[in-house]
Scaffold this active site. Structure first.
Site, PDB file in Angstrom:
ATOM      1  CD  GLN A 103      -2.109  -8.710   4.674  1.00 17.24           C
ATOM      2  OE1 GLN A 103      -2.932  -7.825   4.807  1.00 17.24           O
ATOM      3  NE2 GLN A 103      -0.864  -8.456   4.306  1.00 17.24           N
TER       4      GLN A 103
ATOM      5  CG  HIS B 279       7.040  -2.128   2.082  1.00 19.19           C
ATOM      6  ND1 HIS B 279       6.899  -1.047   2.913  1.00 19.19           N
ATOM      7  CD2 HIS B 279       5.824  -2.724   2.048  1.00 19.19           C
ATOM      8  CE1 HIS B 279       5.659  -0.990   3.355  1.00 19.19           C
ATOM      9  NE2 HIS B 279       4.985  -1.990   2.852  1.00 19.19           N
TER      10      HIS B 279
ATOM     11  CB  SER C  58       4.209  -0.871  10.911  1.00 13.32           C
ATOM     12  OG  SER C  58       2.922  -0.372  10.578  1.00 13.32           O
ATOM     13  CB  SER C  59       3.090   2.247   6.419  1.00 14.30           C
ATOM     14  OG  SER C  59       3.739   1.416   5.488  1.00 14.30           O
TER      15      SER C  59
ATOM     16  CG  MET D  65      -1.894  -1.201   1.188  1.00 14.26           C
ATOM     17  SD  MET D  65      -3.447  -0.911   2.028  1.00 14.26           S
ATOM     18  CE  MET D  65      -2.898  -0.632   3.702  1.00 14.26           C
TER      19      MET D  65
HETATM   20  O1  PAF Z   1      -0.210  -5.749   3.797  1.00 15.71           O
HETATM   21  C1  PAF Z   1      -0.580  -4.845   3.011  1.00 15.71           C
HETATM   22  O2  PAF Z   1       0.126  -3.884   2.727  1.00 15.71           O
HETATM   23  C2  PAF Z   1      -1.967  -4.937   2.391  1.00 15.71           C
HETATM   24  O3  PAF Z   1      -2.879  -5.520   3.264  1.00 15.71           O
HETATM   25  C3  PAF Z   1      -1.969  -5.674   1.027  1.00 15.71           C
HETATM   26  C4  PAF Z   1      -1.556  -7.125   1.155  1.00 15.71           C
HETATM   27  C5  PAF Z   1      -1.044  -4.957   0.052  1.00 15.71           C
HETATM   28  C6  PAF Z   1      -3.397  -5.648   0.434  1.00 15.71           C
HETATM   29  O4  PAF Z   1      -3.855  -4.354   0.260  1.00 15.71           O
END
Ligand code: PAF
Length: 281
Positions: free
Chosen positions: A156, A40, A188-189, A33
């Site tokens: 997730q 990332h 985390s963002s 996102m």
């Molecule tokens: O973890 C994230 O950044 C979001 O939940 C994802 C997997 C990109 C889905 O929008």
């Protein structure tokens, strides 16, 4: 530094990937996102090791935010993100507008159960349907060989693994270890939101997880350990959503390490910011 190609539409994304595929490329997708940090970057680097072409999607997905949550103020840093991705030699950035992903009349949802039940869902009931819907779309749009997700969002990750398996998506879902600050805070963002005082208190989550893990390994009863952990987190100024010990693969509750591999998971709010973390035992 070469700027990555940018695709704003599914058509452009598919055309670029098809051209690479015709030349035999192995494609990796890193869904994000944006508001990119070293967590990332670690996903991108892992993807680069396994694939010949790396695609990063940047899409702040409105479907995974409830109306009272932080969609509008979620950090957006397009220029810095693009510079970081250029440095990592990412081949393509897929950055669609909301209308490209959810055009007028969009009426389909992916509603996961199994590992999606409980924990996050008890506090953010809309969340996993939003994540599962957008991730299913991204995987179908890009059809990558591999897709990368951080273990920071552990529930997730399990939901996405199950989604790919249940929907027969021909993609390998790869989980990558949590990247932490020196004091243990998981990157985390949402850490961007923390005030200096909250930032000082934030590593309590990881510290408590470590203490709980050590006590569980030494054979103390899990319930008592978690009760102590909850008190410590609350004493540091957090409003706790959950601190739980679950089976690492199914997220079923566990009473002891004899019940299988254990994962500790925590979610708590400090001020206006909700943080999550987890640790394997
Ligand atoms: O973890 C994230 O950044 C979001 O939940 C994802 C997997 C990109 C889905 O929008």
């Amino acid at each position: 530094m070469r700027r990555p190609k940018i695709a704003r539409t599914v058509k452009a994304l598919r055309a670029a990937i098809a051209a690479w595929r015709n030349k035999g490329a192995r494609i990796a997708l890193v869904p994000t996102m944006g508001a990119l940090h070293d967590g990332h970057v670690s996903l991108v680097r892992l993807a680069r090791r396994h694939a010949t072409r790396v695609v990063v999607s940047i899409f702040v997905n409105p479907a995974q935010f409830a109306p009272h949550e932080d969609f509008a103020r979620y950090p957006r840093s397009w220029k810095a993100d693009l510079a970081a991705l250029a440095k990592e030699k990412v081949d393509l950035v897929f950055a669609p507008a909301v209308e490209e992903i959810y055009p007028t009349g969009f009426a389909t949802k992916v509603i996961p159960a199994g590992p999606a039940l409980g924990l996050e869902t008890d506090f953010r009931p809309h969340f996993f349907a939003g994540v599962a819907t957008v991730v299913a779309k991204l995987l179908i749009e890009a059809m990558p060989d591999l897709a990368y997700f951080g273990e920071k969002d552990y529930q997730q990750l399990l939901v996405i693994r199950r989604l790919a398996r249940d929907l027969d998506l021909p993609v390998k879902i790869v989980g990558a270890p949590i990247v932490r600050e020196k004091d243990g805070l998981a990157l985390s963002s949402r850490n961007f939101y923390l005030t200096p005082a909250e930032r000082t208190a934030a590593p309590t989550l990881h510290r408590t997880l470590k203490q709980c893990a050590a006590a569980i390994k030494s054979g103390e009863p899990i319930d008592a350990i978690l009760a102590r952990g909850r008190r410590e987190i609350e004493a540091a100024g957090f409003k706790l959503d959950y601190l739980a010990a679950r089976h690492a693969e199914t997220l079923a509750p566990v009473a002891s390490v004899k019940d299988g591999p254990v994962r500790l998971l925590v979610a708590a709010k400090i001020g206006a910011t909700r943080l999550i973390d987890n640790l394997g035992i």
